[in-house]
Design a protein around this motif. Structure first.
Motif, mmCIF file in Angstrom:
data_model
loop_
_atom_site.group_PDB
_atom_site.id
_atom_site.type_symbol
_atom_site.label_atom_id
_atom_site.label_comp_id
_atom_site.label_asym_id
_atom_site.label_seq_id
_atom_site.Cartn_x
_atom_site.Cartn_y
_atom_site.Cartn_z
ATOM 1 N N VAL A 1 -36.430 2.429 2.713
ATOM 2 C CA VAL A 1 -37.463 1.683 3.421
ATOM 3 C C VAL A 1 -37.135 1.700 4.906
ATOM 4 O O VAL A 1 -35.993 1.420 5.291
ATOM 5 N N VAL A 2 -38.130 2.030 5.733
ATOM 6 C CA VAL A 2 -37.984 1.807 7.171
ATOM 7 C C VAL A 2 -38.894 0.648 7.523
ATOM 8 O O VAL A 2 -40.080 0.639 7.189
ATOM 9 N N SER A 3 -38.325 -0.365 8.150
ATOM 10 C CA SER A 3 -39.067 -1.561 8.523
ATOM 11 C C SER A 3 -39.201 -1.595 10.042
ATOM 12 O O SER A 3 -38.258 -1.953 10.758
ATOM 13 N N ASP A 4 -40.367 -1.182 10.519
ATOM 14 C CA ASP A 4 -40.654 -1.158 11.951
ATOM 15 C C ASP A 4 -41.115 -2.554 12.354
ATOM 16 O O ASP A 4 -42.218 -2.981 12.022
ATOM 17 N N GLU A 5 -40.253 -3.258 13.088
ATOM 18 C CA GLU A 5 -40.500 -4.662 13.425
ATOM 19 C C GLU A 5 -40.685 -4.853 14.931
ATOM 20 O O GLU A 5 -40.345 -5.891 15.497
ATOM 21 N N ASN B 1 -35.290 10.150 14.890
ATOM 22 C CA ASN B 1 -33.903 10.353 14.458
ATOM 23 C C ASN B 1 -33.760 10.081 12.969
ATOM 24 O O ASN B 1 -33.066 10.804 12.236
ATOM 25 N N LEU B 2 -34.424 9.022 12.511
ATOM 26 C CA LEU B 2 -34.332 8.637 11.105
ATOM 27 C C LEU B 2 -34.883 9.718 10.186
ATOM 28 O O LEU B 2 -34.215 10.121 9.226
ATOM 29 N N GLY C 1 -28.791 -0.321 10.062
ATOM 30 C CA GLY C 1 -28.870 0.116 8.680
ATOM 31 C C GLY C 1 -27.526 0.527 8.122
ATOM 32 O O GLY C 1 -26.478 0.314 8.755
ATOM 33 N N PRO C 2 -27.549 1.141 6.953
ATOM 34 C CA PRO C 2 -26.309 1.585 6.317
ATOM 35 C C PRO C 2 -25.537 2.533 7.251
ATOM 36 O O PRO C 2 -26.127 3.430 7.862
ATOM 37 N N ALA D 1 -29.386 -2.632 1.678
ATOM 38 C CA ALA D 1 -28.609 -1.391 1.622
ATOM 39 C C ALA D 1 -29.494 -0.151 1.635
ATOM 40 O O ALA D 1 -28.992 0.963 1.838
ATOM 41 N N ARG D 2 -30.818 -0.323 1.441
ATOM 42 C CA ARG D 2 -31.758 0.800 1.417
ATOM 43 C C ARG D 2 -32.746 0.734 2.572
ATOM 44 O O ARG D 2 -33.725 1.492 2.593
ATOM 45 N N THR D 3 -32.512 -0.198 3.522
ATOM 46 C CA THR D 3 -33.481 -0.432 4.591
ATOM 47 C C THR D 3 -32.894 -0.110 5.953
ATOM 48 O O THR D 3 -31.743 -0.449 6.238
ATOM 49 N N ILE D 4 -33.719 0.525 6.776
ATOM 50 C CA ILE D 4 -33.392 0.733 8.183
ATOM 51 C C ILE D 4 -34.352 -0.130 8.985
ATOM 52 O O ILE D 4 -35.576 0.069 8.932
#
Length: 330
Positions: free
Chosen positions: A129-133, A35-36, A180-181, A156-159
């Motif tokens: 930035v996408v942070s897959d956690e 989706n992202l 995210g935003p 503000a720039r991270t999903i």
């Protein structure tokens, strides 16, 4: 209720403040990630992917005509992020940096200094930035750190992407989520609304209970995996021609098998000289009856991936079979 539960979890575990409108719940984290990229990037854009990487990161963006750019990490550092290499890989077409910590396949946990450097890079170069956690709960040395918690500018720039699959052993329930935003979350929601709408209501209620209920069993599970990682890494490092750094998270070992390259495997239909992770994988499957995944698919042909999400007895049996098979190489 589930989006509110996700907000409470992110506040409790990560110190991150979100509202339900900033959350999207999807049919697993892989769905969340797709989706992202559907909502954010366009053909011709470039996405930086630290390597080794989970196999879906480059493939998902290729489906959209986007260029994945692999940025190597070093085994000697435990596969930690290399901010200098990431910065050198940025071009005018770079749109997104993919982070996965704890990492699949290496088990790396990116250090605070590396995350801070990447946060500065993202802000300075106007990158997402996408942070897959997804493996957050399986961080064995210290506490998990999210890059989104390093300040309002990078947040503000991270999903942030996570799942119920790993911490709660809910793989088949298919619950993933993004925070995210709000504008981007709305765009991702528009994509999802034309594909699956939402995960099943049964799975959503199960996820509410998992996220808001007692977390004691999660800590017990992490402690058990911590013990198993030491068992498998010690065993792998005792094998001739194999070396493996100690993973700091997740439940994978990523041993370097390049020391086996050039050795001869005597098969019934002729001799084969091992020369790749595919050869090593085939050898271990046929001669040891041990299934591993070739590292080529993860961006490193010198390695293979094993999982220690199994019993001590099976880990020990697998290691013994590998040792016996390796003794037959010439």
């Amino acid at each position: 209720e589930l989006r509110a539960a996700v907000c409470a979890k992110l506040k409790r575990d990560n110190g991150l403040d979100y509202e339900p409108a900033d959350i999207l719940v999807s049919v697993g984290a892989k769905h969340t990630l797709f989706n992202l990229v559907m909502a954010l990037i366009n053909p011709g854009d470039e996405v930086l992917v630290p390597s080794p990487y989970w196999v879906s990161y480059p493939e998902q963006v290729r489906l959209l005509g986007v260029v994945p750019v692999a940025v190597p990490t070093q085994e000697a550092t435990g596969f930690d992020l290399d901010p200098a290499r990431l910065a050198a890989a940025v071009t005018p077409r770079t749109k997104l940096i993919v982070l996965n910590s704890p990492n699949n396949p290496t088990g790396a946990v990116f250090t605070p200094g590396a995350l801070a450097a990447v946060a500065r890079l993202a802000v300075e170069r106007d990158l997402w930035v996408v942070s897959d956690e997804c493996y957050e709960a399986l961080t064995f040395e210290g506490r998990h750190a999210s890059i989104a918690a390093l300040g309002p500018e990078v947040k503000a720039r991270t999903i942030v992407v996570n799942t119920c699959s790993k911490a709660y052993a809910m793989t088949g329930w298919r619950i993933g989520y993004a925070a995210g935003p709000r504008t981007l979350i709305r765009a991702m929601t528009d994509v999802q609304s034309q594909v699956t709408s939402n995960p099943s209501s049964i799975a959503q209620w199960a996820a509410v209970e998992a996220l808001t209920g007692p977390q004691d069993e999660v800590a017990k599970m992490a402690g058990e995996f911590d013990r198993r990682r030491r068992l498998i890494i010690d065993g792998l490092n005792a094998l001739p021609g194999v070396r493996c750094v100690m993973p700091r998270g997740a439940f994978y070992a990523f041993p370097n098998v390049s020391g086996l390259f050039g050795r001869t495997w005597r098969k019934a239909d002729g001799a084969v000289s091992l020369g790749s992770s595919l050869d090593a994988t085939a050898f271990l499957l046929e001669e040891a009856r041990v299934a591993v995944v070739p590292g080529r698919d993860f961006g490193s042909d010198a390695h293979v991936r094993l999982s220690y999400a199994t019993s001590d007895a099976l880990i020990s049996e697998g290691l013994a079979r590998m040792a016996a098979a390796l003794a037959t190489l010439r």
